[in-house]
Write a protein that holds these residues in place. Structure first.
Motif, mmCIF file in Angstrom:
data_model
loop_
_atom_site.group_PDB
_atom_site.id
_atom_site.type_symbol
_atom_site.label_atom_id
_atom_site.label_comp_id
_atom_site.label_asym_id
_atom_site.label_seq_id
_atom_site.Cartn_x
_atom_site.Cartn_y
_atom_site.Cartn_z
ATOM 1 N N LEU A 370 0.792 -1.159 0.039
ATOM 2 C CA LEU A 370 0.185 0.189 -0.129
ATOM 3 C C LEU A 370 0.874 1.219 0.017
ATOM 4 N N ARG A 371 1.838 1.198 0.763
ATOM 5 C CA ARG A 371 2.772 2.190 0.860
ATOM 6 C C ARG A 371 3.573 2.545 -0.563
ATOM 7 N N GLU A 372 3.979 1.563 -1.214
ATOM 8 C CA GLU A 372 4.679 1.617 -2.360
ATOM 9 C C GLU A 372 3.545 2.361 -3.445
ATOM 10 N N ALA A 373 2.470 1.832 -3.439
ATOM 11 C CA ALA A 373 1.368 2.330 -4.302
ATOM 12 C C ALA A 373 1.229 4.109 -4.217
ATOM 13 N N LEU A 374 1.320 4.286 -2.899
ATOM 14 C CA LEU A 374 0.979 5.838 -2.804
ATOM 15 C C LEU A 374 2.436 6.443 -3.343
ATOM 16 N N VAL A 375 3.492 6.128 -2.848
ATOM 17 C CA VAL A 375 4.740 6.638 -3.537
ATOM 18 C C VAL A 375 4.866 6.967 -5.012
ATOM 19 N N GLU A 376 4.585 5.634 -5.630
ATOM 20 C CA GLU A 376 4.604 5.481 -6.999
ATOM 21 C C GLU A 376 3.609 6.538 -7.612
ATOM 22 N N PHE A 377 2.602 6.474 -7.098
ATOM 23 C CA PHE A 377 1.379 7.138 -7.680
ATOM 24 C C PHE A 377 1.839 8.631 -7.458
ATOM 25 N N ILE A 378 2.293 9.124 -6.445
ATOM 26 C CA ILE A 378 2.635 10.440 -6.174
ATOM 27 C C ILE A 378 3.783 10.854 -6.954
ATOM 28 N N SER A 379 4.736 9.984 -7.259
ATOM 29 C CA SER A 379 5.836 10.329 -7.780
ATOM 30 C C SER A 379 5.662 10.374 -9.489
ATOM 31 N N ALA A 380 4.660 9.812 -9.923
ATOM 32 C CA ALA A 380 4.327 9.924 -11.366
ATOM 33 C C ALA A 380 3.064 11.013 -11.653
ATOM 34 N N PHE A 381 2.770 11.552 -10.725
ATOM 35 C CA PHE A 381 1.520 12.385 -10.836
ATOM 36 C C PHE A 381 2.257 13.786 -11.710
ATOM 37 N N PRO A 382 1.643 14.265 -12.794
ATOM 38 C CA PRO A 382 2.183 15.346 -13.733
ATOM 39 C C PRO A 382 1.729 16.658 -13.448
ATOM 40 N N ARG A 383 0.923 16.804 -12.437
ATOM 41 C CA ARG A 383 0.550 18.425 -12.199
ATOM 42 C C ARG A 383 0.383 18.496 -10.722
ATOM 43 N N TYR A 384 -0.003 19.426 -10.163
ATOM 44 C CA TYR A 384 -0.124 19.812 -8.687
ATOM 45 C C TYR A 384 -1.386 18.993 -8.171
ATOM 46 N N ARG A 385 -2.616 18.882 -8.823
ATOM 47 C CA ARG A 385 -3.332 18.396 -8.209
ATOM 48 C C ARG A 385 -4.616 18.007 -9.063
ATOM 49 N N THR A 386 -5.549 16.883 -8.916
ATOM 50 C CA THR A 386 -7.060 16.685 -9.343
ATOM 51 C C THR A 386 -7.960 17.787 -8.296
#
Length: 765
Positions: A370-386
């Motif tokens: 679960l932690r890895e999913a959060l880190v990888e998702f945030i690391s790949a996010f292309p802009r400030y936010r949804t």
């Protein structure tokens, strides 16, 4: 709606109060601006240098002159036909005992009227106060109880925290068990400051623990936070509003709707970074952003493509750095999430774990997955936010979340919990709302901290690209690309602010042009880098030397103590890079070596080396072009204090040094007081265009942007409204005489003598 034709940003505090500002009003009016644009004016922590650490949004800072002083300033502005734009900070306040609302919460706990005002973790049993220099058990023997004006406080020897309840006589006498018993009964918990890396009980601004999130999504909180602002708007004192860090709010759209309903047609701008192709949400009831997108476009236009390729080659050869910028930012994002924002990561992990535990598939995932999913998702996010809410998720946000999860999964051997995370985030159920809302507040902090405050100090090929809203690998825009960008701006954000410098920019506008100019003279920069390398001790890596070589060029000798300004800045650069030295664990020997190096460099070169004469000449030309662009492209220009003359400042706090307004006021009448040609030219061009904007507001506020045919290397366009036209010709990479083909000399309005000028303007109507 009454709109500015141009604003002038003034930083209050550090010697600038309301009466001082009122004395500047005649100068600002003569310069041609229509509005003073003030940094936050509400009461902030004692000694605040910027005002973004507000303690009381219901009071105007007494040290500036209080509400009476602000009213005097307002009368002075109105007397010359000027308005006031105010910068406000709805996202956060100071996490300090100096904040009355928070102090009340610490004293009364859940019974406090302000218990729901701050974004505190409802799962936390007590409010964590990471203010101690050591663990509590070590500090306990030093504690004592004293009486403050508002009641008893626990004194730690420099810090006094309000106590909830009545202390026993034993506790007052210093009995350790009695003190411990009293402490355990408090709604707060004092802890060592280093524990903030792992666990917090409040939402903070980025990684600044001293700022606590405010729940303006709650209607009662919204009213309390803005009560004085609304009074100032109703009285006609405030004529425009700038919203700081709108992306930090739980529901920006809801907030802006509520604000618009209360302030009527008062113009509103938001501080918002637009990444890549991102555009402002159409439904936001605002005039636009504060203008970083314009600064980025101008820098990209004024960077030479061929020269940049040579600079990039030399950079790779000198430093050995070959990683793609995307990889550098990705690595920085991992580091930031697991270090600087580790407390936020663990909060998200807890929320995600709760959701997973209640799901028949999610319950099979372990904590690390679960932690890895959060880190990888945030690391790949292309802009400030949804911009998801508790009950609504747009199709665009769903697509962005899924695309980010897929991109993140492609970097892993096994996607793990990433598909599950994407599913959770794209289903608007009450059970997933808290995770969804908090995650999109964290992504913005992660993006900013990993890029602006980390990668920008690691990948330093061309520092003029490393700017707020930009990317280190930005390609030159070219004249055609620039025209397209300005046509889009004229269509979608014609009333947005346009800035070239601010208190947040990494370098002021003319400092950036000094760096952009090396792409026109790469051979000269290669020679200068070799000189800088010759002065550098072996302890310093080539990447830092490359950074210093550009930074030295960006500055103007004689502008303050250059050696000490450089020495202070190089420490900040090392710590922000987070590779060799850190804010919480500085490498003192390395920092001292770097400071000694830049001081030697400044001592040896009291003036710029002759090897860079061509770069300085090119930079002056680019600065004048940038000024013309800033004041004529679609949008409302915002001038940062002092930048009507050439400004070669570095990042905060260097860009908040005192401005010599007396010199500027005298120079408006007697330009020969300014020894530098660029200063005289920039001031004259700024004044003439600002006065034209004020005289012809419709031409600039509603007039179209039309490209004009021009020879290669010339950027030419026309602003048009009815019979009124302003033609602009700029010799970017061509000889100035080529402008005669675009702007005919007999019709030239600026300059009076166009020979050799890279800027020509013609106004009709």
């Amino acid at each position: 709606m009454s709109l500015p034709t141009a604003t002038y940003r003034l930083q209050f505090r550090q010697g600038m109060d309301f009466d001082s500002a009122a004395a500047l009003v005649p100068y600002l009016a003569d310069l041609g601006v229509s509005h003073l644009y003030a940094s936050p004016l509400f009461t902030a922590v004692p000694g605040s240098t910027h005002g973004y650490d507000v303690t009381d949004p219901g009071e105007i800072e007494p040290s500036l002159g209080g509400l009476d002083g602000l009213r005097r300033l307002s009368e002075a502005l109105k007397g010359r036909g000027l308005g006031l734009v105010l910068d406000i900070v709805p996202n956060h306040m100071a996490f300090s005992v100096d904040t009355p609302w928070l102090r009340d919460v610490l004293r009364h706990g859940e019974k406090s009227r302000y218990a729901k005002h701050f974004d505190l973790d409802p799962a936390a049993e007590r409010i964590r106060l990471p203010w101690l220099p050591a663990p509590f058990v070590e500090v306990l023997p030093q504690l004592k109880i004293v009486d403050a004006e508002d009641g008893p406080v626990l004194d730690t020897g420099g810090l006094q925290v309000p106590l909830c309840g009545t202390p026993s006589d034993a506790a007052r006498d210093g009995d350790l068990e009695a003190l411990r018993e009293l402490y355990e009964a408090q709604p707060w918990q004092l802890v060592h400051w280093r524990t903030e890396n792992d666990i917090l009980s409040h939402r903070r601004f980025f990684s600044v623990t001293g700022l606590v999130g405010v729940r303006v999504e709650d209607e009662a909180v919204f009213e309390d936070v803005h009560r004085l602002l609304f009074q100032l708007v109703d009285e006609g004192i405030v004529n425009g509003i700038r919203i700081d860090h709108v992306d930090g709010l739980a529901d920006p759209a809801g907030y802006l709707d509520r604000l618009r309903a209360r302030v009527g047609d008062t113009p509103i701008w938001v501080e918002k970074i637009l990444s890549g192709p991102e555009t402002l949400p159409d439904a936001w009831p605002i005039e636009g952003t504060t203008g970083y997108v314009v600064a980025r476009a101008l820098s990209r236009l004024l960077t030479d493509g061929e020269g940049l390729e040579r600079i990039a080659e030399d950079y790779r050869e000198a430093t050995g750095r070959t990683d793609a910028v995307e990889e550098i930012i990705q690595s920085a994002r991992h580091q930031v999430m697991t270090q600087d924002l580790a407390a936020e990561l663990w909060t998200l992990h807890r929320l995600f774990s709760e959701v997973a535990a209640a799901d028949p598939r999610g319950c099979e995932f372990g904590p690390e997955t679960l932690r890895e999913a959060l880190v990888e998702f945030i690391s790949a996010f292309p802009r400030y936010r949804t911009y998801m809410t508790a009950t609504r998720i747009s199709e665009a946000d769903k697509a962005l979340v899924r695309a980010t999860a897929e991109r993140a999964a492609a970097r892993l051997i096994d996607p793990g919990a990433l598909p599950f995370l994407a599913e959770v985030l794209t289903h608007a159920t009450p059970a997933t709302a808290r995770l969804r809302l908090r995650l999109q507040q964290v992504t913005g902090a992660a993006v900013a901290k990993s890029a602006e405050d980390t990668a920008f100090y690691r990948e330093v090929r061309l520092l003029s690209a490393n700017e707020v809203g930009g990317e280190p690998d930005d390609d030159p825009l070219g004249i055609e690309g620039f025209h397209r960008a300005m046509e889009r701006r004229a269509e979608h954000m014609p009333l947005g602010l346009s800035l070239t410098s601010s208190h947040d920019t990494k370098r002021s506008e003319d400092a950036r042009m000094r760096i952009a100019a090396i792409t026109y003279e790469p051979e000269c920069f290669a020679a200068w880098f070799r000189i800088c390398q010759g002065f550098a001790p072996k302890r310093l890596n080539a990447n830092l030397v490359w950074y210093v070589a550009q930074t030295f060029l960006a500055m103007e000798p004689g502008d303050g103590d250059m050696a000490e300004r450089l020495a202070e800045h190089v420490v900040k650069a090392l710590r922000e890079a987070k590779s060799e030295s850190f804010w919480t664990a500085p490498d003192v020997a390395l920092e001292e070596a770097a400071q000694d190096y830049v001081r030697r460099l400044a001592q040896h070169f009291p003036r710029h080396a002759r090897e860079v004469d061509a770069i300085i000449t090119a930079a002056d030309r680019l600065s004048l072009i940038q000024t013309a662009l800033h004041l004529t492209v679609p949008g409302i220009p915002d001038l940062y204090q002092g930048t009507e003359l050439a400004s070669h400042a570095l990042t905060d706090p260097d860009n908040r040094r005192a401005v010599d307004f007396d010199l500027r006021a005298r120079a408006l009448k007697s330009p020969d007081l300014l020894p530098r040609k660029l200063d005289r030219q920039k001031l004259a061009l700024t004044r003439d265009l600002l006065c034209l904007r004020r005289a012809e507001p419709e031409l600039f506020l509603t007039g179209g942007y039309h490209r004009l045919p021009a020879p290669p290397g010339i950027c030419a366009y026309e602003r048009r409204s009815g019979a009124k036209r302003l033609r602009v010709g700029l010799a970017i990479s061509a000889e100035a005489r080529a402008l005669e083909e675009v702007i005919q000399t007999p019709g030239t309005w600026w300059p009076e003598d166009p020979a050799g000028s890279p800027v020509r303007l013609s106004f009709e109507g």
